[in-house]
Write an enzyme that holds these catalytic residues in place. Sequence first.
Site, PDB file in Angstrom:
ATOM      1  N   GLU A  52       6.552  21.281  44.862  1.00 14.15           N
ATOM      2  CA  GLU A  52       8.018  21.378  44.936  1.00 14.15           C
ATOM      3  C   GLU A  52       8.657  20.027  44.707  1.00 14.15           C
ATOM      4  O   GLU A  52       9.680  19.905  44.044  1.00 14.15           O
ATOM      5  CB  GLU A  52       8.450  21.921  46.306  1.00 14.15           C
TER       6      GLU A  52
ATOM      7  N   ASP B 124       3.105  20.541  49.167  1.00 14.67           N
ATOM      8  CA  ASP B 124       3.016  19.127  48.797  1.00 14.67           C
ATOM      9  C   ASP B 124       4.008  18.281  49.589  1.00 14.67           C
ATOM     10  O   ASP B 124       4.955  18.797  50.181  1.00 14.67           O
ATOM     11  CB  ASP B 124       3.278  18.947  47.298  1.00 14.67           C
TER      12      ASP B 124
HETATM   13 ZN   LIG Z   1      10.874  20.265  50.831  1.00 12.97          ZN
END
Ligand SMILES: [Zn+2]
Length: 411
Positions: free
Chosen positions: A176, A81
């Site tokens: 994340e 992401d």
């Molecule tokens: Zn990162």
Amino acid sequence: MKQELIERFIRYAKVNTQSDPNSHTCPSTSGQWELARMLVEELKAIGMEDVTIDDNGYVMATLPANTDKNVPVIGFLAHMDTAPEFTGANVNPQLIDSYDGGDIVLNKEQGIILSPNDFPELAHYKGHTLITTDGTTLLGADDKAGIAEIMTAMNYLIQHPEIKHGKVRVAFTPDEEIGRGPHKFDVAKFGAQFAYTVDGGPLGELEYESFNAAEAKITIKGKNVHPGTAKGKMINSIKIAMEFEQQLPAHEAPEHTEGYEGFYHLLSFQGSVEETKLHYIIRDFDREQFEARKAKMKEIAASLAQKYGNDRITLEINDQYYNMREKIEPVRHIVDIAHEAMTNLGIEPKVKPIRGGTDGSQLSYMGLPTPNLFAGGENFHGRYEYISADNMVKAAEVIVEIIKLFEQKTS
Ligand SMILES: [Zn+2]
């Protein structure tokens, strides 16, 4: 390696994988599925084994050992992401061959320039091949550079069977940037003894210390009465909230701290006479200091409760992650090997504490000690993000070198 890295990176960068903290699915956005499926196909195409994707979008694969030695299984991870705070739609990477050290026009129409006057680190990249944005999106080198580097390193090892190595596991993970990366990560299925996230910044970064982190939510209930007849009756929750904030040490805030210093950070303050909500994050490298900070907040809440009434103040504190150093120190050699790998390649390791967290902070507490390696990018999370393809080569070489060293150090 360089051309392969550039091509892979640009292909991944073009998929919009911006994560969304308001989504309750995993991955939080459908673009991450798209990239995950693309990565599954690429892992199979280069010849990785046990390529899997689970119901939550976690991609895993194996590079089988080609030695009889009992080398520990190590893992490499990168996240799919990109940051929610800047758009990741229609990323259009620009390639600059042998950068001349001057201004880079990212977008002529909008007058957006990446200039060494604003970003003096650009001086380090004279002569490099740079990849930049077109000024309207982020680039997503955080962390698609990490994905490209891991993928390219695996391909290199498959193409060079003369390099002996143990079993290597790789994983590409969702979300994340919204702190959920490891939440559904299956450590047992991954089956590595140690891992590295390839998610750091510029060349040489090596990190194994992160904050201890908690968030605190304070709700203060007031009592609203017509201001004309409020004497002795009105309780203004905004003012109690201000009193709360004022009792915290003013200098222990992000804008006044650096290095190993911790802080309280007031993220939001929303109030009316009737009700005010404060949202803080608490950060400290030292576990005792971290506990002391939480205790301090409880103390302030208790003293205000005493002053204004018990039912007016509620404080909720939740731990978010802990300093991974505690879990990595006992297996310190995994940091030393990364250090040695960089030195062998002529890269000066830059060991520094992360003033934040990484997936590794959580993974280390889930039983998978996971320091963080540089991926090479600069100016993450915005339009000025860029990365040197030459340093991406170095990152891929570090991965290969770590894998070699683990084999060499096993008798
Ligand atoms: Zn990162």
